[in-house]
Scaffold this active site. Structure first.
Site, short mmCIF file in Angstrom:
data_model
loop_
_atom_site.label_atom_id
_atom_site.label_comp_id
_atom_site.label_asym_id
_atom_site.label_seq_id
_atom_site.Cartn_x
_atom_site.Cartn_y
_atom_site.Cartn_z
N HIS A 20 26.12 38.19 59.51
CA HIS A 20 24.96 38.30 60.40
C HIS A 20 24.94 37.15 61.41
O HIS A 20 24.73 37.36 62.60
CB HIS A 20 23.66 38.29 59.58
CG HIS A 20 23.53 39.49 58.68
ND1 HIS A 20 22.38 40.24 58.61
CD2 HIS A 20 24.40 40.08 57.81
CE1 HIS A 20 22.55 41.22 57.72
NE2 HIS A 20 23.75 41.13 57.23
N ASP A 125 16.83 39.39 62.98
CA ASP A 125 17.62 40.26 62.13
C ASP A 125 16.75 41.42 61.67
O ASP A 125 15.59 41.23 61.26
CB ASP A 125 18.12 39.46 60.92
CG ASP A 125 19.34 40.09 60.30
OD1 ASP A 125 19.25 41.26 59.88
OD2 ASP A 125 20.39 39.43 60.25
#
Ligand code: UDP
Length: 485
Positions: A20, A125
Site C-alpha cells: 500500500h 487508503d
C-alpha cells in the site's frame, strides 16, 4: 516543482504495509510532478524503515511541495504486522490512530499549520474509511479513496452482501469450492467459490477480517471518488460494474510504469527508485547478468506471506527438480517453524542453479532479460509489475485479493497458470516446465498483448493518463467546505 501557496495541498494516508505504501508513494510523486503540494502520512514504523532502506528523502527533496509526517499505528514495535496478524492493524488504527489523525488535521494541528496551504483534499487508503468521518464529515475536506487491490477484487468485495443473500456465503462444504458463483455480476462464467477473496472462506461470517473488508468496501460510496491502480483494457468489465455504484472512478495504473513514463518525459535519466521496507540485495542482478535469456524463474511471495516448513520444502523440490535456474526471495522470518535441516539435494540443486536473497529490487528483476517466469503470490503490485515486464506467471495465492487475481491471470487473461490451493513438488515441476518451455509459445501472445495495452494506457492520451489528469484537475478544483465547527 516548487511548492506554491495557491496550489492545492493533498494529504496521502496509506494503510501501513509495504504494498500500500509503495504504490501510494508513486501516486504522491505523480501529483508532485503536476505541482500539487503533498503531505504523506506514514506510520512511525514504516517511516523508519523507509529511511533506513531507501532514498525516499533525497528522491522527494526534488519537490519542495512535498513532506512526510508520521503517526502511530498503535501497535507495539515487535508486532509482526504480517501474515494473519495484519488484521490487528485495523483495530489499533481505529482505536489509537483515528483520534490522533483528527488532532493533527484540525486547524493548527501539525498537518494544517505553518506556511503551507491548508489541506484541500485527502487521498486515503480505501480500507481506512474512518478518514471520511474525520476529514469529510467533521471538517468538510474532500476525501478520495485509493484501493490498492484489483478492480475485480474490489467488485467481488462489493458483492459480498449478494453472496450472503444468495446463500453462497458462508461456504458450507469443502467439496463445493469448484462451484461457480452467480452473485458477482460479470464474473459468473469463471469465478468459483475457491476464487473469492480468501476472507470469504471464513466459516463464521463474524470473522474480523471478513467483517472489516466487507464494511469498508460498502462505505466507499461516501467518498468523493475512488482511485484504482489498474487500467481500462485489463479490467473493463469490473470497472463498468463498479461505476454503476461509484461513478467517480479513476483507473490510473499501472502506477509504477505510469510514474516511470512521466519521469522519463521530464528527465534524461530518472533516478532508480525504491520504496522497499527491507534492504534490497542487488547481488542478484549480477547473478542474473550471467544467465541466458528467459532462463530464470523468479520466485517471490511479497511482503506478507508466511510459509510453513512443509510448503517451503515442496516448493523447493519443485524448483530444483524442474532443473531451471531460479532466483528466490525468502524474506526474513517468513518461514514458520524450523528452517533448519534442509535436505542435501535441495542445497546442492540451489548451489547449481539457484540464488536466494532476503529481498530483491523486484521491478528491476522482472525487467531483466534473463527472467522467463514468475512464481508469485499474485499480490496486485506484483501482478501489474509482471504484466508490464511481459513475464508469464505461476500463481500461488496466499490470501486477501490474491485468490481473485490468480483466477484472472490463469483463466481470463491467460497470462500464466493458477496453482491455488496446491503445494505439490511434482505438480510445480510440471507447471514450471510448461511455463518455461512447453507452453511458452502459447503464453507469449497474450502476455505480449497485455504488456502493450498496459503501456498504451499510460502513454499520452491513454486511458490511465487521461484519468490521472482528470484526478489532478478534480483535486485542483475541489473545495474544502466551511469547517463545521
Ligand atoms: N517487492 C520487492 N522486492 C521483493 C519482493 C517484493 O521490491 O523481494 C515489492 C514488489 O515489487 C511489490 C511489493 O513488494 O511492489 C509487494 O506488493 P504486492 O501487492 O505484490 O504484495 P503484498 O506484499 O502486498 O502481499
Amino acid at each position: 516543482m516548487d511548492s506554491q501557496s495557491n496550489s492545492p495541498h493533498v494529504l496521502i494516508f496509506p494503510f501501513p504495509v509495504q504494498g500500500h505504501v509503495s504504490c501510494m508513494l508513486k501516486l504522491a510523486e505523480l501529483l508532485c510532478l503536476s505541482g500539487v503540494n503533498v503531505t504523506f502520512l506514514n506510520s512511525d514504523i514504516i517511516h523508519r524503515r523507509l529511511l533506513r532502506y531507501t532514498d525516499v528523502i533525497s528522491r522527494f527533496s526534488r519537490y519542495s511541495g512535498f513532506r512526510f509526517e508520521t503517526i502511530s499505528d498503535g501497535l507495539p514495535p515487535d508486532h509482526p504486522r504480517s501474515g494473519n496478524r495484519v488484521v490487528d492493524i485495523f483495530d489499533s488504527i481505529k482505536m489509537v490512530t483515528k483520534p490522533m489523525f483528527r488532532e493533527m488535521l484540525l486547524p493548527g494541528g501539525c498537518l494544517n499549520c505553518g506556511s503551507r496551504p491548508p489541506i484541500s483534499s485527502v487521498i486515503a487508503d480505501g480500507i481506512m474509511c474512518f478518514t471520511i468521518d474525520v476529514a469529510k464529515v467533521e471538517m468538510g475536506i474532500p476525501v478520495f479513496l485509493f484501493r490498492t487491490v484489483s478492480a475485480s477484487c474490489f467488485w467481488a468485495f462489493y458483492c459480498i452482501p449478494n453472496l450472503i443473500e444468495s446463500g453462497d456465503l458462508p461456504i458450507k462444504e469443502d467439496d463445493e469450492m469448484d462451484r461457480l458463483v452467480k452473485g458477482v455480476t460479470g464474473m459468473e462464467k469463471y469465478l468459483r467459490l475457491r476464487d473469492l477473496p480468501s476472507f470469504c472462506r471464513a466459516s463464521d461470517l463474524s470473522d474480523q477480517a471478513f467483517q472489516v473488508v466487507t464494511s469498508e468496501t460498502q462505505e466507499t460510496h461516501r467518498a468523493n471518488g475512488l482511485i484504482l491502480n489498474t487500467f481500462e483494457d485489463l479490467e473493463e468489465s469490473a470497472l463498468i460494474q463498479i461505476r454503476k455504484h461509484i461513478p467517480n472512478l479513476y483507473a490510473i495504473g499501472p502506477l509504477h510504469a505510469h510514474l516511470k513514463s512521466r519521469l522519463e518525459a521530464r528527465m534524461a535519466s530518472p533516478l532508480r527508485s525504491s520504496n522497499s521496507l527491507w534492504e534490497e540485495d542487488r547481488t542478484c542482478m549480477t547473478w542474473l547478468d550471467e544467465k541466458a535469456q528467459k532462463s530464470v524463474i523468479y520466485v517471490s511471495f511479497g511482503s506478507m506471506t508466511m510459509l510453513s516448513r512443509e510448503d517451503l520444502i515442496e516448493l523447493w523440490y519443485g524448483l530444483v527438480n524442474s532443473k531451471k535456474n531460479f532466483l528466490w526471495v525468502v524474506r526474513p522470518n517468513s518461514v514458520a517453524g524450523d528452517g533448519q535441516n534442509i535436505p542435501a539435494e535441495l542445497l546442492e540443486g540451489t548451489i547449481k542453479r539457484g540464488y536466494m536473497v532476503r529481498w530483491a529490487p523486484q521491478e528491476e528483476v522482472l525487467a531483466h532479460p534473463a527472467i522467463g517466469g514468475f512464481l508469485t503470490h499474485s499480490g496486485w503490485n506484483s501482478t501489474l509489475e509482471s504484466i508490464v515486464a511481459s513475464v508469464p506467471m505461476i500463481c500461488w495465492p496466499y490470501y486477501a485479493d490474491q485468490q481473485v487475481n490468480s483466477r484472472l491471470v490463469g483463466e481470463v487473461w491467460k497470462l500464466g497458470f493458477d496453482m491455488k490451493d496446491i503445494c505439490d513438488r511434482m505438480i510445480l515441476e510440471t507447471i514450471i516446465k510448461n511455463l518455461m518451455d512447453v507452453k511458452r509459445g502459447e503464453l507469449s501472445r497474450p502476455v505480449d498483448r497485455m504488456m502493450k495495452l498496459a503501456r498504451r494506457s499510460i502513454a499520452k492520451d491513454g486511458t490511465s493518463y487521461s484519468n490521472l489528469n482528470r484526478l489532478i484537475e478534480d483535486i485542483k478544483t475541489s473545495k474544502t467546505s466551511e469547517f463545521l465547527f
